[in-house]
Scaffold this motif. Structure first.
Motif, mmCIF file in Angstrom:
data_model
loop_
_atom_site.group_PDB
_atom_site.id
_atom_site.type_symbol
_atom_site.label_atom_id
_atom_site.label_comp_id
_atom_site.label_asym_id
_atom_site.label_seq_id
_atom_site.Cartn_x
_atom_site.Cartn_y
_atom_site.Cartn_z
ATOM 1 N N VAL A 170 0.854 -1.184 0.000
ATOM 2 C CA VAL A 170 0.000 0.000 0.000
ATOM 3 C C VAL A 170 0.888 1.232 0.000
ATOM 4 O O VAL A 170 1.810 1.333 0.813
ATOM 5 N N MET A 171 0.658 2.151 -0.919
ATOM 6 C CA MET A 171 1.499 3.351 -1.014
ATOM 7 C C MET A 171 0.674 4.613 -0.809
ATOM 8 O O MET A 171 -0.487 4.689 -1.197
ATOM 9 N N GLN A 172 1.320 5.606 -0.176
ATOM 10 C CA GLN A 172 0.698 6.919 -0.032
ATOM 11 C C GLN A 172 1.788 7.973 -0.181
ATOM 12 O O GLN A 172 2.840 7.874 0.468
ATOM 13 N N HIS A 173 1.542 8.968 -1.019
ATOM 14 C CA HIS A 173 2.523 10.038 -1.250
ATOM 15 C C HIS A 173 3.918 9.485 -1.517
ATOM 16 O O HIS A 173 4.905 10.003 -0.992
ATOM 17 N N ALA A 193 -4.622 -11.327 2.209
ATOM 18 C CA ALA A 193 -5.707 -11.679 3.124
ATOM 19 C C ALA A 193 -5.530 -10.976 4.473
ATOM 20 O O ALA A 193 -6.486 -10.443 5.040
ATOM 21 N N ASP A 194 -4.275 -10.930 4.955
ATOM 22 C CA ASP A 194 -4.015 -10.289 6.247
ATOM 23 C C ASP A 194 -4.357 -8.808 6.195
ATOM 24 O O ASP A 194 -4.981 -8.275 7.117
ATOM 25 N N ILE A 195 -3.937 -8.146 5.148
ATOM 26 C CA ILE A 195 -4.152 -6.701 5.075
ATOM 27 C C ILE A 195 -5.632 -6.380 4.936
ATOM 28 O O ILE A 195 -6.154 -5.458 5.566
ATOM 29 N N LEU A 196 -6.343 -7.161 4.125
ATOM 30 C CA LEU A 196 -7.772 -6.898 3.943
ATOM 31 C C LEU A 196 -8.525 -7.134 5.253
ATOM 32 O O LEU A 196 -9.451 -6.396 5.595
ATOM 33 N N ARG A 197 -8.130 -8.155 5.994
ATOM 34 C CA ARG A 197 -8.842 -8.491 7.215
ATOM 35 C C ARG A 197 -8.513 -7.501 8.316
ATOM 36 O O ARG A 197 -9.349 -7.157 9.127
ATOM 37 N N ASN A 198 -7.298 -6.965 8.250
ATOM 38 C CA ASN A 198 -6.791 -6.306 9.433
ATOM 39 C C ASN A 198 -5.850 -5.167 9.032
ATOM 40 O O ASN A 198 -4.652 -5.225 9.271
ATOM 41 N N ALA A 230 -3.543 -2.043 8.858
ATOM 42 C CA ALA A 230 -2.792 -1.415 9.939
ATOM 43 C C ALA A 230 -2.954 0.109 9.921
ATOM 44 O O ALA A 230 -2.636 0.773 10.887
ATOM 45 N N HIS A 231 -3.427 0.666 8.795
ATOM 46 C CA HIS A 231 -3.497 2.120 8.694
ATOM 47 C C HIS A 231 -4.900 2.585 8.321
ATOM 48 O O HIS A 231 -5.611 1.909 7.581
ATOM 49 N N ALA A 232 -5.228 3.748 8.819
ATOM 50 C CA ALA A 232 -6.519 4.334 8.471
ATOM 51 C C ALA A 232 -6.610 4.551 6.958
ATOM 52 O O ALA A 232 -7.676 4.423 6.353
ATOM 53 N N TYR A 233 -5.459 4.873 6.323
ATOM 54 C CA TYR A 233 -5.431 5.097 4.880
ATOM 55 C C TYR A 233 -5.871 3.837 4.135
ATOM 56 O O TYR A 233 -6.688 3.891 3.216
ATOM 57 N N THR A 234 -5.344 2.679 4.546
ATOM 58 C CA THR A 234 -5.731 1.417 3.925
ATOM 59 C C THR A 234 -7.212 1.168 4.145
ATOM 60 O O THR A 234 -7.932 0.741 3.235
#
Ligand SMILES: Nc1ncnc2c1ncn2[C@@H]1O[C@H](COP(=O)(O)OP(=O)(O)O)[C@@H](O)[C@H]1O
Ligand SMILES: [Mg+2]
Lengths: 261, 273
Positions: free
Chosen positions: A226-229, A239-244, A246-250
């Motif tokens: 996941v990238m921002q700026h 699967a881990d990132i979708l379920r959980n 770590a960032h409000a941005y995600t």
């Protein structure tokens, strides 16, 4: 898993902004900042982020269209930005790209077979060229006769299939797809995504899949970045990132994509 | 949508057809030998034999104007083709290679811009003697930076297109890409520029010949006819008016044609009216 197909370490790219003052040097925009990732053979890495987060810049560095200001890209163990030009041109057979705009990625003045054959002509292939173009067209679900037609005779989805045919005609190990389905209707998007996954199974392709749409990326990617700026925000198994996340941005990308967890 | 051709294109095409037609006709036929003198018949009024009369040496004015049209077209064609091809090649090269090579080529082009063609022709004439071929070289020379700049500017835009990136991703050689993708896409811009530079070349040839640095006697040239008629302005003003009108027709024709072609080939480039 032995050595990864592609390893990017600390990739950084600056662009000069227009000067604001005669006396001061042009300010720099950091389009990609210290970003690292790996792609294994046969796996898909998804890169997500809103527009302007540096995804295309990343793709251009992976494709060696641009040289990073810092960091390196190792493809099959070779630093592509340090290779002499003739060797890089040969290695390019192994990593190909599918672009966003199916209307801009084919030369309108040439029959599509001519465009698909371009990667083969680059290494001076001759007697097998026609056969391989037809094979590639059939692999992407088009009729071999399509080779003699011009891009304007095809729909957006068909053109994207043609662009994919061009990208796989050299049997590459890596495919970079930058927003490859973003310009297509939702129903066509699904067809193209399925095609990419089938090709991946058949050819053992590693895929770098770039999109602003987490729903699309989530559907087909093994791992996510996941990238921002320009900065890597989080990375891991999809699967881990979708379920959980770590960032409000995600989380906000998930909401924007209509993925509810 | 309004599908009418632009007025400038139509007028330009008619004028160009007229001038080129007359020039072509002069290859096979002129009313008289344009160089044939007849001192007894000098300054003749227009008649059935001499439609526009004769000059101070009794030469037929119509025949001279026709032969001069052919010379003028030839000079412009050779000069624009020569300078244009070199300029286009340089522009494509600069755009393909990029980096400091591109910067270097374009700075050289700037230098060429800063160097007036007339001055260059005078220099050539001083070193090698005045001649038509030196005039052609001088006019070709000024065309090099003009075409280099136009080519490089248009080519840089095409290089950013996805299908060119795809070609690069394919590992295609930059010069093959220039030939296969870039040149066909900038051809229209180059043709427009060539038409406009054709007009400039006609004017430059006339100016150089007027100064005695272009066409040498007995070759006919509008510019030289003008300079010869200059001393006779009170006696026979028409001898200056005819070549002057010819120059205006030819320059205006190619200029309007170039403008019109630009209007239909790329509406974005045409001036707002
Ligand atoms: N060639 C360039 N010159 C200057 N700035 C650029 C250039 N390419 C991209 N940028 C800037 O870099 C940032 C990242 O752009 P990009 O990689 O296209 O993002 P994305 O593909 O995620 O939308 C943006 O702010 C963009 O304006
Ligand atoms: Mg992008």
């Amino acid at each position: 898993m032995s050595v990864p197909l592609l390893t990017a370490t600390g990739l950084t790219r600056h662009y000069a902004l227009p000067r604001t003052s005669l006396l001061r040097p042009a300010p720099l925009l950091t389009a990609v900042d210290n970003t690292s990732f790996t792609i294994n053979a046969g796996e898909t890495l998804g890169v997500v982020g809103e527009s302007g987060s540096g995804k295309s810049t990343l793709a251009r560095m992976v494709m060696a269209f641009e040289t990073p200001d810092a960091g390196e890209v190792l493809f099959q163990g070779q630093n592509i930005h340090a290779l002499p030009a003739p060797e890089l041109r040969k290695l390019r057979q192994q990593f190909q790209m599918v672009f966003q705009d199916p209307y801009g990625s084919l030369n309108p003045r040439r029959p599509v077979g001519w465009s698909i054959a371009e990667p083969l002509r680059a290494i001076g292939e001759d007697e097998n060229t026609n056969r391989r173009v037809k094979e590639a067209l059939e692999q992407v679900g088009l009729h071999a006769d399509a080779a003699d037609k011009y891009p304007h005779e095809f729909s957006g989805g068909q053109r994207q299939r043609i662009a994919i045919a061009r990208a796989i005609v050299t049997r590459p190990a890596l495919l970079v797809a930058d927003e490859a389905v973003s310009a297509l209707d939702v129903s066509v998007q699904a067809q193209i995504l399925n095609l990419l996954m089938d090709l991946q199974d058949d050819l053992g392709l590693g895929i770098l899949f770039i999109s602003h749409d987490l729903a699309v990326v989530g559907a087909i990617c093994d791992t996510l970045l996941v990238m921002q700026h320009g900065k890597p925000l989080e990375a891991g198994r999809t699967a881990d990132i979708l379920r959980n996340p770590a960032h409000a941005y995600t989380q906000s990308l998930l909401t924007a994509a209509g993925v509810h967890t | 949508m309004n599908r009418r051709l632009p007025t400038n294109l139509v007028i330009g095409a008619v004028l160009v057809a007229l001038v080129v037609g007359v020039a072509a006709l002069s290859l096979v036929w002129t009313p008289h030998d344009p160089t044939l003198m007849n001192i007894r018949g000098k300054f003749a009024d227009p008649s059935e034999a001499h439609w526009l009369g004769t000059d101070q040496l009794g030469r037929d004015v119509v025949s001279q104007l026709m032969a001069a049209a052919r010379n003028s077209m030839t000079v412009a064609l050779v000069a624009v083709l020569l300078g244009g091809s070199i300029g286009v090649a340089l522009g494509l090269f600069a755009s393909a290679v990029g980096g400091w090579v591109e910067d270097g080529v374009m700075r050289l082009a700037d230098l060429g811009f800063a160097f007036p063609a007339l001055l260059f022709a005078i220099m050539l004439a001083a070193v090698f003697g005045p001649s038509l071929s030196n005039a052609v070289l001088a006019i070709a020379f000024i065309n090099i930076p003009i075409f280099a700049r136009v080519t490089r500017g248009s080519a840089n835009q095409i290089w950013t297109l996805d299908y060119v990136s795809a070609s690069r991703a394919a590992g295609m050689n930059k010069f093959v890409i220039s030939r296969d993708h870039i040149l066909p896409n900038i051809a229209a811009a180059i043709i427009v520029q060539a038409t406009i530079e054709f007009a400039v070349a006609i004017l430059a040839e006339a100016a150089l010949s007027y100064l005695g640095l272009g066409a040498q006697p007995p070759a006919s040239s509008w510019g030289r006819m003008l300079s010869e008629a200059q001393t006779l302005m009170y006696l026979a003003p028409q001898l200056a008016i005819y070549p002057g009108l010819c120059i205006i027709t030819a320059v205006l024709g190619f200029g309007l044609l170039g403008d019109g072609l630009r209007d239909i080939s790329d509406p974005r480039l045409s001036r707002q009216r």
